[in-house]
Design a protein around this motif. Structure first.
Motif, short mmCIF file in Angstrom:
data_model
loop_
_atom_site.label_atom_id
_atom_site.label_comp_id
_atom_site.label_asym_id
_atom_site.label_seq_id
_atom_site.Cartn_x
_atom_site.Cartn_y
_atom_site.Cartn_z
N THR A 1 3.93 -11.71 2.37
CA THR A 1 3.97 -10.52 2.81
C THR A 1 3.35 -9.53 1.22
O THR A 1 2.50 -8.85 1.45
N VAL A 2 4.20 -9.91 0.24
CA VAL A 2 3.77 -9.33 -1.05
C VAL A 2 2.34 -9.29 -1.30
O VAL A 2 1.38 -8.69 -1.50
N SER A 3 1.76 -10.67 -1.30
CA SER A 3 0.54 -11.25 -1.90
C SER A 3 -0.56 -10.45 -0.38
O SER A 3 -1.57 -9.85 -0.99
N ASP A 4 -0.55 -10.55 0.79
CA ASP A 4 -1.18 -9.91 1.78
C ASP A 4 -1.19 -8.37 1.51
O ASP A 4 -2.32 -7.81 1.32
N ALA A 5 -0.14 -7.79 1.47
CA ALA A 5 -0.12 -6.22 1.02
C ALA A 5 -0.82 -5.73 0.15
O ALA A 5 -1.84 -4.95 -0.18
N LEU A 6 -0.67 -6.81 -1.24
CA LEU A 6 -1.40 -6.50 -2.65
C LEU A 6 -3.03 -6.79 -2.38
O LEU A 6 -3.59 -5.96 -2.78
N LEU A 7 -3.27 -7.64 -1.67
CA LEU A 7 -4.78 -8.01 -1.44
C LEU A 7 -5.32 -6.51 -0.59
O LEU A 7 -6.42 -6.21 -1.21
N PHE A 8 -4.82 -6.16 0.12
CA PHE A 8 -5.52 -5.14 1.10
C PHE A 8 -5.24 -3.71 0.29
O PHE A 8 -5.97 -2.93 0.48
N LEU A 9 -4.15 -3.78 -0.27
CA LEU A 9 -4.06 -2.40 -1.20
C LEU A 9 -5.13 -2.27 -2.00
O LEU A 9 -5.73 -1.30 -2.41
N ALA A 10 -5.33 -3.58 -3.05
CA ALA A 10 -6.24 -3.38 -4.06
C ALA A 10 -7.66 -3.20 -3.28
O ALA A 10 -8.74 -2.52 -3.73
N SER A 11 -8.05 -3.84 -2.11
CA SER A 11 -9.05 -3.47 -1.37
C SER A 11 -9.25 -2.30 -0.98
O SER A 11 -10.40 -1.60 -1.09
N PHE A 12 -8.34 -1.63 -0.47
CA PHE A 12 -8.18 -0.30 -0.21
C PHE A 12 -8.83 0.59 -1.35
O PHE A 12 -9.61 1.36 -1.34
N VAL A 13 -7.87 0.62 -2.58
CA VAL A 13 -8.42 1.27 -3.86
C VAL A 13 -9.64 0.97 -4.14
O VAL A 13 -10.32 2.16 -4.48
N VAL A 14 -10.02 -0.08 -4.31
CA VAL A 14 -11.64 -0.38 -4.72
C VAL A 14 -12.49 0.13 -3.74
O VAL A 14 -13.41 0.72 -4.25
N THR A 15 -12.28 -0.07 -2.50
CA THR A 15 -13.44 0.45 -1.53
C THR A 15 -13.28 2.05 -1.57
O THR A 15 -14.53 2.73 -1.33
N TYR A 16 -12.17 2.43 -1.28
CA TYR A 16 -12.11 3.88 -1.10
C TYR A 16 -12.52 4.84 -2.42
O TYR A 16 -13.26 6.02 -2.22
#
Length: 582
Positions: free
Chosen positions: A471-486
């Motif tokens: 849960t932590v790893s998955d959330a961190l992966l997509f949160l980082a992806s959101f920050v980088v993409t946005y």
């Protein structure tokens, strides 16, 4: 048979069958199950102890008393168990195909969707990043879903969310609807992304675990290439972006049907105390004909009992097992290690480049049609890059892929950054050639590296914490992806194209390489229970071992001893309660 007790065999049988153990050891082991810790369990299994055969025999009797293996419509069974492994991996890893497909489809849609819906640049940035944002939400429900519903049903639910999200995308009529559709789609991506690697890792045999979990990343890359190809197919069709975004409906439907025929993870069932159900699944997918599969089932049971005892030591941990990430050094080390790997995979910019591939191609001089077709170059390089990892991950190990691939895609980022310094007006061919060379190197080497971002988290967490850790790893992966993409467009404007590519993304890759050289342990060819023992060791010992191996490796290289393998001294360490560092 009760889950907590294995009936000892007579002493005469014990002495005869426990080869390699003296009488005192046999007496000790015969009275210690449960509890046996993981180290003792492996010692018994490897010595051919009677406990393994007794456990399997008792389970066979209980299974027979319960009616044997079920033969329902959805209960697949193969005489050759290796076929079951491939069916599991094929359908479960199709989630990677869906994830990659939906990441790259938006790239082709980006050329037409903003004008059709009247979106501003900032609104389109949110449309692009809404999927990773929704995936953070999917990651947050991953743990309760995995713990309550199990791995299999979590994957099935994710395919339903994929289908709903894709249908809403294709039918969007305004900004709010397209953002909502992307968020729903992202929830499915987040739920599936953290579950499929764990499901595969908990199900397949250790000798091929790294290779097969790597297939998830291969499917992501394959989905991305397929997404660019679909965009190219519909680019000249009226209403093109609707067909592009809606195409993933076909694949989510196939995956939904396939998952109905797959069993639950045996380690999840064991974790929930459903030993008989775990054995029933184990018989179907792995069998008990070989000593290796019998021993692995034995170690799996004993390890779960050991974890349950550890959780039960304190009432707070019993109610909130995830607190062990703060109180148990072994769990804390796994959390830090897995999530640094996640960040290194995301903050080097891959998803921003994937989402904006067509736009970036347009920036260096290609027209809209050629930009869509040329996006296949980047996606194809990523796909080709994952192939060596799928076949050779277990042969060369995690450290090899991590430490060899990071410098490779750093060079690619440097060439991409340099291509922006070439004047497009006076030398368009040179700018395009340099960019494409850099892109191919970056995507190719990243394809190998990206497999680690799924393999590592799926195998380093203890069984009772695996869903919480993912849960932590998955959330961190997509949160980082959101920050980088946005923030991609804003960061490109603020730092410049070269500054963002080489300075920011490349700088993180360089720092990450140094980290991996010293802190990355080797986990290849180990059972999930043996990996527990590696993370029981203090971090300073792992660093010392890596330093020794690097010195020995350099010495062997310059001396021409290229076939020598470093020793993995982290296996079977002595546990210590005094250790409190990361």
């Amino acid at each position: 048979m009760a889950d907590e007790k294995v009936t000892p065999a007579p002493k005469a049988q014990t002495a005869k069958q426990a080869e390699g153990l003296d009488e005192a050891q046999v007496e000790n082991l015969s009275s210690s199950l449960p509890p046996l810790n993981e180290k003792d369990a492996m010692a018994v299994a490897q010595a051919g102890g009677w406990e393994v055969d007794t456990l399997i025999a008792n389970m066979e009797q209980e299974l027979e008393a319960a009616g044997g293996l079920s033969k329902g419509f959805f209960d697949l069974e193969f005489q050759d168990k290796k076929y079951f492994t491939w069916v599991i991996v094929a359908f479960a890893s199709m989630g990677g195909l869906l994830s990659g497909l939906d990441q790259s489809l938006i790239s082709g849609a980006n050329l037409f969707l903003p004008d059709d819906l009247g979106l501003t640049t900032r609104q389109n940035s949110l449309v692009n990043s809404a999927m990773p944002l929704g995936a953070v939400g999917g990651a947050l429900i991953l743990s309760p879903s995995n713990e309550i519903l199990g791995r299999r049903w979590s994957i099935i639910i994710s395919t339903i969310l994929y289908t709903i999200g894709a249908a809403l995308e294709a039918g969007s009529i305004n900004y709010g609807m397209i953002v909502a559709a992307r968020v729903i789609l992202g929830i499915g991506v987040g739920l599936e992304g953290g579950t499929v690697p764990v499901y595969v890792a908990e199900t397949v045999e250790r000798k091929v675990r790294g290779n097969l979990v790597s297939l998830y990343q291969f499917n992501i890359a394959l989905g991305e290439v397929l997404g660019y190809a679909i965009a190219a197919m519909f680019v000249t069709v009226p209403g093109n972006w609707r067909y592009i975004l809606g195409s993933s409906l076909v694949f989510s439907t196939i995956m939904f049907i396939g998952m109905l025929f797959l069993p639950e993870s045996p380690r999840f069932l064991m974790h929930k105390g459903r030993t008989l159900d775990a054995f029933r699944v184990w018989k179907r997918i792995r069998g008990t004909d070989t000593q290796e599969t019998r021993e692995e089932f034995f170690v799996m049971k004993v390890s779960v009992l050991e974890e349950q005892q550890a959780v039960g030591e304190g009432s707070s941990n019993k109610r909130f097992p995830w607190m062990d990430f703060f109180t148990r050094p072994r769990a804390r080390r796994a959390l830090v290690y897995a999530n640094i790997m996640i960040l290194l995979g995301q903050l080097t910019g891959v998803n921003a480049i994937m989402y904006y591939m067509s736009v970036l191609m347009h920036q260096i001089g290609f027209d809209e049609l050629r930009s869509t077709y040329m996006s296949l170059v980047g996606g194809g390089a990523l796909l080709i890059g994952t192939i060596p990892a799928c076949f050779l991950m277990e042969r060369y190990g995690r450290r090899f892929w991590g430490n060899m691939m990071l410098p490779g895609f750093f060079v690619g980022l440097a060439i991409i950054g340099g291509s922006y310094q070439i004047n497009i007006t006076t030398n368009p061919g040179g700018a395009e050639a340099a960019y494409l060379i850099g892109l191919i190197l970056y995507m190719g080497f990243f394809g190998c590296y990206a497999c680690l971002t799924w393999v590592v988290p799926s195998e380093v967490y203890p069984t009772y914490l695996r869903s919480y850790g993912m849960t932590v790893s998955d959330a961190l992966l997509f949160l980082a992806s959101f920050v980088v993409t946005y923030n991609f467009a804003a960061m490109q404007n603020a730092m410049g194209r070269t500054g963002l590519t080489l300075g920011f993304y490349g700088g993180i890759a360089a720092v990450g390489w140094v980290y991996q050289l010293f802190f990355m342990p080797e986990t290849k060819d180990l059972t999930l229970e043996e990996i527990d023992l590696i993370f029981e060791k203090p971090t300073r010992e792992i660093v010392a071992e890596n330093t020794r191996n690097m010195k020995q490796g350099l010495s062997d290289f310059f001396a021409g001893r290229w076939g020598r393998k470093p020793e993995n001294r982290a296996i079977r360490p002595e546990k210590t309660d005094k250790d409190s560092e990361l």
